[in-house]
Every structure is written in structure tokens, then in C-alpha cells.
Design a protein around this motif. Sequence first.
Motif, PDB file in Angstrom:
ATOM      1  N   ILE A  49      -7.374  65.462  42.140  1.00 29.48           N
ATOM      2  CA  ILE A  49      -7.693  64.243  42.863  1.00 29.48           C
ATOM      3  C   ILE A  49      -6.927  63.053  42.339  1.00 29.48           C
ATOM      4  O   ILE A  49      -6.771  62.734  41.102  1.00 29.48           O
ATOM      5  N   PRO A  50      -6.220  62.144  43.198  1.00 25.87           N
ATOM      6  CA  PRO A  50      -5.399  61.389  42.480  1.00 25.87           C
ATOM      7  C   PRO A  50      -6.219  60.146  41.775  1.00 25.87           C
ATOM      8  O   PRO A  50      -7.350  59.916  42.168  1.00 25.87           O
ATOM      9  N   ALA A  51      -5.837  59.461  40.855  1.00 28.05           N
ATOM     10  CA  ALA A  51      -6.463  58.380  40.108  1.00 28.05           C
ATOM     11  C   ALA A  51      -6.760  57.125  41.053  1.00 28.05           C
ATOM     12  O   ALA A  51      -5.944  56.835  42.033  1.00 28.05           O
ATOM     13  N   SER A  52      -7.935  56.660  40.749  1.00 33.96           N
ATOM     14  CA  SER A  52      -8.355  55.620  41.707  1.00 33.96           C
ATOM     15  C   SER A  52      -7.526  54.346  41.346  1.00 33.96           C
ATOM     16  O   SER A  52      -7.121  54.108  40.118  1.00 33.96           O
ATOM     17  N   PHE A  53      -7.305  53.523  42.263  1.00 35.26           N
ATOM     18  CA  PHE A  53      -6.846  52.085  42.089  1.00 35.26           C
ATOM     19  C   PHE A  53      -7.714  51.035  41.390  1.00 35.26           C
ATOM     20  O   PHE A  53      -7.322  50.260  40.624  1.00 35.26           O
ATOM     21  N   ASP A  54      -9.045  51.418  41.477  1.00 32.22           N
ATOM     22  CA  ASP A  54     -10.120  50.402  40.876  1.00 32.22           C
ATOM     23  C   ASP A  54     -10.084  50.798  39.234  1.00 32.22           C
ATOM     24  O   ASP A  54      -9.940  52.030  38.936  1.00 32.22           O
ATOM     25  N   THR A  55     -10.089  49.736  38.580  1.00 32.04           N
ATOM     26  CA  THR A  55     -10.303  49.968  37.052  1.00 32.04           C
ATOM     27  C   THR A  55     -11.665  49.578  36.538  1.00 32.04           C
ATOM     28  O   THR A  55     -12.270  48.592  37.253  1.00 32.04           O
TER      29      THR A  55
END
Length: 74
Positions: A49-55
Motif C-alpha cells: 500500500i503506498p504511503a499516505s500524503f497525510d502526515t
Amino acid sequence: KALRTRCEADRQAAGEDTCRAAAEAFRRRFFAGQTGPDEYRTLAELPPIPASFDTPIDDAPEGDAPPAATEDTP
């Protein structure tokens, strides 16, 4: 699968009854949990699963949401 693809491309040419039957067959197969040879059978076979853009916000107390951004347009 090929019939569903044909229905997505041109439903009128494939025929409404045929497309409904293909959709119903897919729905039944999906909810029955049956898989085909081209589908994932275990969690290990799934692509990462690709990393989320939310930090994450480390300073915010748990349960607090960050303030919403304001819009530039009126």
C-alpha cells in the motif's frame, strides 16, 4: 470478465439482459468469496500500500483535529 469489459465499453451492443446477468454473476461470486486464478489469495500476495500524503501531527493531543484550511475564494 471479458463480458463485463464488453458491457463497460458498449452496454447497448452487448445487450442489457446479458450485462445484467454478468453483473449478477460477478456479485454472487464476489460475496461468496470465490476467487479466480488472477486474483490475490493471501494478504502476502497483495501489492504494498503506498504511503499516505497525510502526515501525523506529533504535538496535537489525541482526539484533536487540525484546524481546517480556509478557502481563497469567497
